[in-house]
Design a protein around this motif. Structure first.
Motif, short mmCIF file in Angstrom:
data_model
loop_
_atom_site.label_atom_id
_atom_site.label_comp_id
_atom_site.label_asym_id
_atom_site.label_seq_id
_atom_site.Cartn_x
_atom_site.Cartn_y
_atom_site.Cartn_z
N GLU A 116 0.82 -1.20 0.00
CA GLU A 116 0.00 0.00 0.00
C GLU A 116 0.87 1.26 0.00
OE1 GLU A 116 0.09 -2.29 2.31
OE2 GLU A 116 -1.87 -3.23 2.58
N ALA A 270 -13.91 -7.37 8.81
CA ALA A 270 -13.14 -6.21 9.27
C ALA A 270 -14.01 -4.97 9.35
CB ALA A 270 -11.96 -5.97 8.33
N GLY A 282 -6.87 -5.21 9.23
CA GLY A 282 -6.96 -5.49 7.82
C GLY A 282 -7.35 -6.91 7.50
N TRP A 283 -6.72 -7.46 6.47
CA TRP A 283 -7.08 -8.78 5.96
C TRP A 283 -6.99 -9.85 7.05
CZ3 TRP A 283 -9.02 -7.71 1.41
CH2 TRP A 283 -8.44 -6.75 0.59
N PRO A 313 -6.21 -0.78 11.74
CA PRO A 313 -6.81 -0.49 10.43
C PRO A 313 -6.07 0.53 9.58
CG PRO A 313 -7.93 0.76 12.14
CD PRO A 313 -6.90 -0.09 12.84
N ARG A 315 -3.24 1.08 7.89
CA ARG A 315 -2.62 0.86 6.58
C ARG A 315 -3.63 0.41 5.52
NH1 ARG A 315 1.07 -4.59 6.52
NH2 ARG A 315 0.95 -4.21 4.28
N TYR A 316 -4.86 0.12 5.94
CA TYR A 316 -5.85 -0.43 5.02
C TYR A 316 -6.92 0.57 4.59
CZ TYR A 316 -3.60 -4.54 6.95
OH TYR A 316 -2.66 -5.45 7.37
N THR A 319 -7.57 0.22 0.97
CA THR A 319 -7.94 -1.10 0.45
C THR A 319 -9.21 -1.61 1.14
OG1 THR A 319 -6.35 -2.11 2.00
CG2 THR A 319 -5.61 -1.72 -0.25
N VAL A 320 -9.05 -2.26 2.26
CA VAL A 320 -10.18 -2.88 2.96
C VAL A 320 -11.30 -1.88 3.26
CG1 VAL A 320 -10.88 -4.06 5.10
CG2 VAL A 320 -8.74 -4.70 3.96
#
Length: 382
Positions: A116, A270, A282-283, A313, A315-316, A319-320
């Motif tokens: 990311e 999540a 995240g994932w 959360p 860094r996401y 994305t997520v």
């Protein structure tokens, strides 16, 4: 008008500070002693739930623990000389830990285009050099391509040291303190739910807890498309769990069951955690939480379940937790099934949704040899 003046109970400064963390002189002092949070309804069924170990409260996440331990151990053994470079392959989280645990060592993080932008920015801000591979290995994918690049850099810099998180036993040993924290915090643990990537924290935590609780049940959480537990390699969107190689730190003999979780299912969990409990990640966190939620419903109510949440959360956010990204990758609107699919053997068929298997094998084990024997031999050979 009469006014009542509140009176404060006089207590000493020592009493005020009794329950606070001591001031720290180095970032290493901020690692560990992470909190536990109860996750119950509405994420789980009413009256059921599980404890979550919030490793996102470390400065960089769960891998701060192993970065510190591996670097310290290598320095003590003379493998890492003062001022020598550190070079490692990572999807990001270990890179943050290494950047914060350098003891003056320059750090080069070898990664791939899936990292990311936020993570790249943080690593650069912390002083690490980010080396990006641009072509996946034809059979080993991005991870194998990154490892080949690490070998190239080590050849150019013979004084450099690579932690080799996939096979380094110090990666496993680093998580004994986390297991001890869990015992001190809860007293008794019946079921442990952990994601599996390099195999470090799953092996390190489970092996120590088994010493305290011989009947501990361990549920490993992998991602669809990962080869770790015997599924064929496929393109993987999720980072932080799963692998396209076979890390020798995975302690197959410790697992009672494995669950493969697909990306849309992890995203649902999540996001639901974030909305309902203000604690998410995240994932890996989504996948682990989905499995722990099911175990909380299906195991006896008195069973004490702990799920390890490897990070938070932040860094996401691209994305997520980004609707545009999730729509682009068809991750929204997929409500997970109430129960996982079941297979009797990891090679029975290719799984594409949440699936459970209680027959655990080491994919590299010769036919007929127990996974525990292979893991012991691999440890002796390190």
């Amino acid at each position: 008008m009469n006014r009542t003046t509140p009176t404060a109970t006089l207590i000493s400064p020592a009493q005020l500070l009794a329950d606070t963390k001591r001031p720290m002189h180095t970032p290493a002092g901020l690692v560990g002693d992470t909190p536990l949070l109860w996750i119950g309804a509405p994420f789980t069924a009413t009256g059921r739930g599980f404890w979550s170990k919030l490793e996102g409260h470390n400065p960089g996440g769960i891998k701060d623990r192993t970065a510190l331990h591996m670097v310290r151990a290598a320095r003590e053994r003379g493998q890492l000389l003062p001022g020598a470079p550190i070079v490692e392959s990572t999807s990001g989280t270990l890179g943050l830990g290494l950047a914060g645990a350098t003891y003056g060592h320059p750090v080069t993080v070898v990664t791939d285009p899936g990292m990311e932008p936020l993570m790249t920015g943080l690593l650069t801000a912390y002083g690490a050099e980010v080396d990006l591979v641009d072509t996946p290995h034809p059979t080993g994918g991005w991870q194998e391509a990154r490892r080949h690049r690490v070998e190239e850099l080590l050849a150019v810099h013979p004084d450099a040291w690579c932690p080799d998180q996939y096979n380094n036993p110090d990666n496993v040993a680093a998580y004994a303190p986390l297991a001890h924290e869990l015992v001190a915090q809860l007293g008794r643990i019946d079921t442990l739910v952990v994601s599996v990537g390099t195999g470090g924290h799953s092996a390190g935590i489970a092996s120590v807890l088994r010493g305290f609780f011989p009947h501990l049940r361990v549920a490993g959480v992998d991602t669809t498309g990962s080869t770790i537990f015997g599924q064929p390699a496929a393109q993987r969107l999720m980072r932080g769990l799963g692998s396209s190689i076979y890390p020798r730190n995975v302690a197959y003999d410790l697992f009672d069951e494995v669950h493969w979780v697909a990306a849309p299912e992890a995203v649902w969990a999540a996001r639901r955690l974030a909305r309902d409990h203000y604690a998410t990640g995240g994932w890996s966190v989504g996948a682990v939480a989905l499995v722990a939620r099911w175990l909380a419903r299906t195991l006896p109510a008195e069973n004490r379940i702990v799920a390890v949440f490897p990070d938070g959360p932040q860094r996401y956010v691209g994305t997520v937790f980004n609707d545009a990204y999730c729509r682009e990758h068809s991750l929204l609107g997929h409500l997970p099934a109430d129960d996982p699919d079941e297979i009797t053997h990891p090679g029975e068929r290719v799984v594409t949704r949440w699936t459970r298997c209680t027959h655990i094998t080491d994919p590299l084990a010769p036919a007929g040899r127990p996974a525990s024997d292979i893991h012991a031999l691999a440890g002796a050979a390190r």
